[in-house]
Design an enzyme around this catalytic site. Structure first.
Site, mmCIF file in Angstrom:
data_model
loop_
_atom_site.group_PDB
_atom_site.id
_atom_site.type_symbol
_atom_site.label_atom_id
_atom_site.label_comp_id
_atom_site.label_asym_id
_atom_site.label_seq_id
_atom_site.Cartn_x
_atom_site.Cartn_y
_atom_site.Cartn_z
ATOM 1 N N ASN A 28 -46.197 34.463 93.808
ATOM 2 C CA ASN A 28 -46.733 35.615 93.089
ATOM 3 C C ASN A 28 -48.140 35.814 93.644
ATOM 4 O O ASN A 28 -49.078 35.119 93.229
ATOM 5 C CB ASN A 28 -46.784 35.368 91.583
ATOM 6 C CG ASN A 28 -47.294 36.589 90.830
ATOM 7 O OD1 ASN A 28 -47.793 37.540 91.442
ATOM 8 N ND2 ASN A 28 -47.188 36.561 89.510
ATOM 9 N N ARG A 70 -54.692 36.273 79.290
ATOM 10 C CA ARG A 70 -54.916 37.495 80.061
ATOM 11 C C ARG A 70 -53.839 38.542 79.736
ATOM 12 O O ARG A 70 -52.658 38.339 80.036
ATOM 13 C CB ARG A 70 -54.844 37.142 81.547
ATOM 14 C CG ARG A 70 -54.975 38.311 82.471
ATOM 15 C CD ARG A 70 -54.635 37.936 83.907
ATOM 16 N NE ARG A 70 -54.726 39.078 84.755
ATOM 17 C CZ ARG A 70 -54.063 39.223 85.897
ATOM 18 N NH1 ARG A 70 -53.271 38.265 86.329
ATOM 19 N NH2 ARG A 70 -54.201 40.297 86.622
ATOM 20 N N GLU A 126 -40.779 36.957 96.695
ATOM 21 C CA GLU A 126 -41.959 37.516 96.016
ATOM 22 C C GLU A 126 -41.623 37.729 94.541
ATOM 23 O O GLU A 126 -40.592 38.339 94.237
ATOM 24 C CB GLU A 126 -42.326 38.849 96.683
ATOM 25 C CG GLU A 126 -43.473 39.576 96.004
ATOM 26 C CD GLU A 126 -43.686 40.977 96.582
ATOM 27 O OE1 GLU A 126 -43.054 41.333 97.594
ATOM 28 O OE2 GLU A 126 -44.481 41.724 95.976
ATOM 29 N N TYR A 150 -48.463 40.458 80.627
ATOM 30 C CA TYR A 150 -48.029 39.273 81.383
ATOM 31 C C TYR A 150 -47.327 38.218 80.536
ATOM 32 O O TYR A 150 -46.872 37.202 81.062
ATOM 33 C CB TYR A 150 -49.231 38.660 82.111
ATOM 34 C CG TYR A 150 -49.835 39.618 83.119
ATOM 35 C CD1 TYR A 150 -49.087 40.078 84.195
ATOM 36 C CD2 TYR A 150 -51.140 40.089 82.980
ATOM 37 C CE1 TYR A 150 -49.611 40.976 85.116
ATOM 38 C CE2 TYR A 150 -51.687 40.986 83.884
ATOM 39 C CZ TYR A 150 -50.916 41.425 84.950
ATOM 40 O OH TYR A 150 -51.440 42.316 85.863
ATOM 41 N N HIS A 200 -43.121 38.760 90.458
ATOM 42 C CA HIS A 200 -44.165 39.306 89.591
ATOM 43 C C HIS A 200 -43.699 39.238 88.147
ATOM 44 O O HIS A 200 -42.517 39.508 87.863
ATOM 45 C CB HIS A 200 -44.461 40.771 89.936
ATOM 46 C CG HIS A 200 -44.940 40.937 91.334
ATOM 47 N ND1 HIS A 200 -46.232 40.645 91.706
ATOM 48 C CD2 HIS A 200 -44.294 41.311 92.459
ATOM 49 C CE1 HIS A 200 -46.362 40.857 93.004
ATOM 50 N NE2 HIS A 200 -45.201 41.257 93.489
ATOM 51 N N ALA A 203 -52.992 40.091 92.597
ATOM 52 C CA ALA A 203 -53.651 41.291 93.149
ATOM 53 C C ALA A 203 -53.602 41.324 94.679
ATOM 54 O O ALA A 203 -53.644 42.410 95.284
ATOM 55 C CB ALA A 203 -55.094 41.356 92.665
ATOM 56 N N PRO A 254 -54.491 34.949 92.381
ATOM 57 C CA PRO A 254 -55.687 35.018 91.543
ATOM 58 C C PRO A 254 -55.427 35.504 90.114
ATOM 59 O O PRO A 254 -54.573 36.360 89.888
ATOM 60 C CB PRO A 254 -56.582 36.014 92.286
ATOM 61 C CG PRO A 254 -55.669 36.792 93.166
ATOM 62 C CD PRO A 254 -54.557 35.851 93.535
ATOM 63 N N ASN A 255 -56.194 34.916 89.215
ATOM 64 C CA ASN A 255 -56.199 35.255 87.785
ATOM 65 C C ASN A 255 -54.957 34.772 87.024
ATOM 66 O O ASN A 255 -54.889 34.923 85.807
ATOM 67 C CB ASN A 255 -56.390 36.776 87.564
ATOM 68 C CG ASN A 255 -57.718 37.246 88.109
ATOM 69 O OD1 ASN A 255 -58.757 36.668 87.791
ATOM 70 N ND2 ASN A 255 -57.705 38.250 88.955
ATOM 71 N N ARG A 303 -46.079 50.491 86.984
ATOM 72 C CA ARG A 303 -47.490 50.415 86.609
ATOM 73 C C ARG A 303 -48.321 51.405 87.440
ATOM 74 O O ARG A 303 -47.795 52.385 87.947
ATOM 75 C CB ARG A 303 -47.958 48.964 86.753
ATOM 76 C CG ARG A 303 -47.158 48.028 85.829
ATOM 77 C CD ARG A 303 -47.709 46.641 85.838
ATOM 78 N NE ARG A 303 -49.084 46.625 85.342
ATOM 79 C CZ ARG A 303 -49.918 45.599 85.511
ATOM 80 N NH1 ARG A 303 -49.511 44.516 86.161
ATOM 81 N NH2 ARG A 303 -51.139 45.653 85.038
HETATM 82 C C1 DQA Z 1 -48.850 40.565 89.051
HETATM 83 C C2 DQA Z 1 -49.022 42.087 89.239
HETATM 84 C C3 DQA Z 1 -50.277 42.394 90.034
HETATM 85 O O1 DQA Z 1 -50.438 43.786 90.204
HETATM 86 C C4 DQA Z 1 -51.500 41.862 89.308
HETATM 87 O O2 DQA Z 1 -52.658 42.066 90.098
HETATM 88 C C5 DQA Z 1 -51.379 40.431 88.909
HETATM 89 C C6 DQA Z 1 -50.081 39.936 88.429
HETATM 90 C C7 DQA Z 1 -47.668 40.227 88.135
HETATM 91 O O3 DQA Z 1 -47.247 39.069 88.150
HETATM 92 O O4 DQA Z 1 -47.163 41.085 87.409
HETATM 93 O O5 DQA Z 1 -52.353 39.704 88.863
HETATM 94 O O6 DQA Z 1 -48.589 39.995 90.316
#
Ligand code: DQA
Length: 175
Positions: A86, A30, A110, A35, A112, A89, A22-23, A119
């Site tokens: 990825n 964003r 996995e 990011y 990120h 959240a 998501p997002n 963080r």
């Molecule tokens: C994320 C890190 C997560 O905590 C966050 O909610 C994201 C992006 C990252 O790629 O750094 O949406 O997965």
């Protein structure tokens, strides 16, 4: 060809599924300081270019909906050779995505963009990392490219185990 090149050639023609949570569709706009400046399309273009160079097939899917990500993981069983995800959240909350990964038994990397361990406290816990082969975190868009390379290495090293006979991963017992 280098020894590593010969090794990776074993992954040629195999399929890797890349899942964005998501997002991540908002990347570029964003929190670019966290990011990075690239949009999701630009990251996907880089992934496609690397996949073409290495010779693997790529499927890419983004969703803001947990169940859709679970569906996509389930559908990957017997079709895909590895998953780069990825979970965004959902990394920190989703037992459903974790369970789907364990259920299909596919190798998962996995990734990120940000370093989740640098963080907020709630981001430092991943429900995915102990059922993944490994975690790549903090390299911006390169985390995905490193993740794809890692997936290729895992596929190359596990070629003797066919998709059909691969048993689900054993989930670790909770402490
Ligand atoms: C994320 C890190 C997560 O905590 C966050 O909610 C994201 C992006 C990252 O790629 O750094 O949406 O997965």
């Amino acid at each position: 060809m280098s020894a590593r090149g010969v090794e990776d050639a074993r992954a040629r023609g195999k399929t890797v599924l890349v899942l964005h949570g998501p997002n991540l569709n908002l990347l570029g706009r964003r929190e670019p300081d966290v990011y990075g400046p690239l949009t999701l399309d630009q990251i996907n273009e880089r992934l496609h270019a690397l996949a073409a160079e290495i010779g693997v097939e790529l499927e890419i899917f983004q969703s803001n909906v947990e169940g859709e990500l679970v569906d996509r993981i389930q559908e990957a069983a017997g079709v895909t050779h590895a998953i780069v995800i990825n979970p965004a959240a959902y990394t920190h909350t989703s037992i459903a995505i974790r369970d789907a990964i364990v259920a299909v038994g596919l190798p998962v990397i996995e990734v990120h963009l940000s370093n989740i361990h640098r963080r907020e406290k709630f981001r430092r816990r991943s429900l995915i990392s102990d059922v993944a082969v490994g975690q790549i975190t903090g390299f911006g868009a390169d985390s995905y490219l490193l993740g794809l390379r890692a997936a290729v290495r895992v596929i190359a090293n596990s070629r003797s185990r066919s998709l059909k006979t691969r048993r689900p991963l054993k989930a670790r017992r909770p402490a």
